[in-house]
Design a protein around this motif. Structure first.
Motif, mmCIF file in Angstrom:
data_model
loop_
_atom_site.group_PDB
_atom_site.id
_atom_site.type_symbol
_atom_site.label_atom_id
_atom_site.label_comp_id
_atom_site.label_asym_id
_atom_site.label_seq_id
_atom_site.Cartn_x
_atom_site.Cartn_y
_atom_site.Cartn_z
ATOM 1 N N LEU A 123 1.496 4.130 -3.416
ATOM 2 C CA LEU A 123 1.886 4.860 -2.214
ATOM 3 C C LEU A 123 0.685 5.544 -1.562
ATOM 4 C CD1 LEU A 123 5.266 6.432 -3.355
ATOM 5 C CD2 LEU A 123 4.943 4.806 -1.476
ATOM 6 N N LEU A 124 -0.256 6.026 -2.352
ATOM 7 C CA LEU A 124 -1.450 6.654 -1.787
ATOM 8 C C LEU A 124 -2.246 5.653 -0.962
ATOM 9 C CD1 LEU A 124 -2.578 8.825 -4.827
ATOM 10 C CD2 LEU A 124 -1.772 9.685 -2.606
ATOM 11 N N SER B 269 1.973 8.195 -11.277
ATOM 12 C CA SER B 269 2.534 6.931 -11.749
ATOM 13 C C SER B 269 1.885 5.780 -10.990
ATOM 14 C CB SER B 269 4.049 6.905 -11.524
ATOM 15 O OG SER B 269 4.338 6.848 -10.132
ATOM 16 N N GLN B 270 2.125 4.541 -11.448
ATOM 17 C CA GLN B 270 1.595 3.372 -10.753
ATOM 18 C C GLN B 270 2.177 3.271 -9.338
ATOM 19 O OE1 GLN B 270 -0.650 0.755 -12.004
ATOM 20 N NE2 GLN B 270 -1.111 2.510 -13.304
ATOM 21 N N GLY C 29 1.716 -4.125 0.368
ATOM 22 C CA GLY C 29 1.037 -4.750 -0.764
ATOM 23 C C GLY C 29 0.894 -3.833 -1.978
ATOM 24 N N PRO C 30 0.234 -2.676 -1.828
ATOM 25 C CA PRO C 30 0.063 -1.800 -2.992
ATOM 26 C C PRO C 30 1.355 -1.181 -3.500
ATOM 27 C CG PRO C 30 -0.862 -0.795 -1.011
ATOM 28 C CD PRO C 30 -0.532 -2.202 -0.665
ATOM 29 N N VAL C 31 2.343 -0.945 -2.623
ATOM 30 C CA VAL C 31 3.631 -0.418 -3.088
ATOM 31 C C VAL C 31 4.326 -1.436 -3.982
ATOM 32 C CG1 VAL C 31 5.943 0.250 -2.359
ATOM 33 C CG2 VAL C 31 3.974 1.157 -1.161
ATOM 34 N N ILE C 32 4.330 -2.692 -3.532
ATOM 35 C CA ILE C 32 4.927 -3.756 -4.345
ATOM 36 C C ILE C 32 4.150 -3.925 -5.642
ATOM 37 C CG2 ILE C 32 5.410 -6.231 -4.449
ATOM 38 C CD1 ILE C 32 5.894 -6.123 -1.400
ATOM 39 N N GLY C 33 2.811 -3.919 -5.536
ATOM 40 C CA GLY C 33 1.989 -4.049 -6.743
ATOM 41 C C GLY C 33 2.242 -2.930 -7.736
ATOM 42 N N GLY C 34 2.346 -1.691 -7.240
ATOM 43 C CA GLY C 34 2.603 -0.565 -8.125
ATOM 44 C C GLY C 34 3.966 -0.641 -8.780
#
Length: 432
Positions: free
Chosen positions: A64-65, A58-59, A380-385
């Protein structure tokens, strides 16, 4: 916490013992090594159009990765930098870290689930996180301070962008198309082992400066003393501004690379090969800016580039959303907007290393880089996803725009530290 002398900007006299040829070799090998770090780090982002359908991600899981690697990277940046200051074995620790992250790339290639891949990325981040604080500390003590901004810019940006941001998407996407994404990860593991051998046989262990007999304040041996010194550093105006801007801009960087390759293929409709060249334009741009921006800041000052380039960075996400022309036009827009990458070594290394004594550089630089990664790179990427899952794939682009604008305004509070600029003005270093 003791601050850097005004005239020497925090360096020791080590650089005077090194020939210009050795200083050039040092910067070249450190730039190459950090380029390989980013080649391995960016591999998953570039290969995500292949990995995502295979592992059914999922996004939010994609975010998370990226966040997991950033988190373990940040922890390592804090503590490996501190360890290198304590042991005085910077070259040895750098070689060990390089071998370790190379082996972790093999683990990514054999992952069969999200959890397996997540664990592999955590281990890779832990191995890679200490590389840059140690590298910047070596540059700060071994290279002529008149060229520090340029040298640190090259060490952090040149190799990382030529190899990580350009070669990684182009080479690995091609290799995955010819074979599979798993074989591409195996390929990514090889260069680091070669780099570790080159560093071991071609570079000297830097001579650590001796501590003064009775320092007014010194970095303590205990963890509690360490935390107190970190707190003292964060009270310094330029330091906390660099950390805050760093958090925002690292979030911008990691979020861009986490989602842009998939956005270009699934939303904009580019094939994987075209996508790889568009993303590769970011690497070419940042490699050029590693010279021009970092070197320019030695002459016009750190503050002007720290203020204006984040504002320019809004061109990238706006272009991704609204450009309807060909791939070349979009690559050109990305090229201009990605000039902001040139400020990364300035807020992560140059300004902090112009503030504190050389024997504390790896520790303070670990603070700057670790804070950026643990907050910006993780959240950043967690919020973006999460935004992408909730509101659609355009959501992360609006997040990027907001991060850029806020960064530019915060950077307006910086005090200039570039030695050449202060000398022209007849000023001393800021009273920190």
């Amino acid at each position: 916490m003791a601050h850097a002398p005004d005239t020497a900007a925090g360096t020791t006299g080590n650089w005077m013992k090194n020939s210009p040829a050795y200083q050039t070799l040092l910067v070249f090998l450190l730039a190459l090594n950090f380029g390989i770090v980013f080649f391995d780090r960016q591999a998953l982002n570039a290969l995500m159009p292949f990995v995502e359908p295979d592992l059914q991600l999922s996004q939010t899981q994609i975010g998370l990765l990226a966040s997991g690697l950033s988190f373990s990277w940040a922890i390592a940046a804090f503590f490996v930098g501190r360890l290198s200051d304590s042991l005085g074995k910077r070259k040895l620790l750098l070689v060990i870290a390089t071998v370790a992250f190379s082996l972790c790339s093999f683990l990514s290639g054999i992952a069969t689930s999200f959890l397996f891949l997540f664990a592999a990325r955590l281990l890779m981040g832990a191995a890679e996180g200490g590389v840059m604080p140690i590298s910047h500390a070596m540059v700060a003590s071994e290279v002529d301070p008149k060229r520090r901004g340029l040298a640190q810019g090259v060490a952090q940006n040149l190799g990382s962008n030529l190899l990580g941001s350009f070669a990684a998407p182009v080479v690995l996407v091609w290799f995955a198309t010819m074979f599979s994404w798993r074989e591409a990860f195996y390929l990514a593991a090889v260069p680091g082992l070669i780099s570790a051998a080159m560093i071991w046989f071609m570079l000297r262990e830097p001579e650590m400066p001796k501590a003064p007999p009775k320092p007014k304040q010194s970095l303590g041996a205990s963890f509690s003393d360490y935390l107190k010194e970190i707190g003292a550093a964060m009270k310094v105006r330029n330091m906390w501004i660099c950390v805050v801007v760093g958090v925002l801009m690292v979030a911008h960087f990691v979020t861009t690379w986490a989602f842009m390759p998939l956005y270009l293929t699934t939303v904009k409709g580019y094939d994987p090969t075209t996508m790889s060249w568009i993303m590769g334009s970011l690497g070419i741009a940042a490699a050029i800016y590693s010279f021009t921006i970092a070197g320019l800041s030695d002459y016009i000052g750190r503050k002007p580039v720290m203020v204006w380039l984040p504002f320019l960075a809004v061109l990238g996400p706006l272009g991704a959303m609204y450009w309807e022309g060909g791939a070349i036009g979009l690559a050109a827009i990305f090229f201009v907007g990605w000039a902001v990458n040139g400020v990364f070594p300035i807020f992560m290394a140059t300004i902090p290393s112009e503030t504190f004594e050389a024997r504390h550089h790896a520790t303070v630089l670990g603070l700057a880089m670790g804070s950026c990664e643990v907050l910006g790179g993780v959240f950043g990427p967690v919020i973006g996803g999460a935004l992408n899952d909730a509101f659609g794939m355009d959501s992360f682009l609006w997040l990027l725009i907001g991060l850029s604008i806020v960064s530019g305004f915060i950077a307006m509070g910086l005090k200039e530290t570039a030695p050449a600029v202060l000398a022209r003005r007849g000023e001393a270093s800021p009273a920190l």
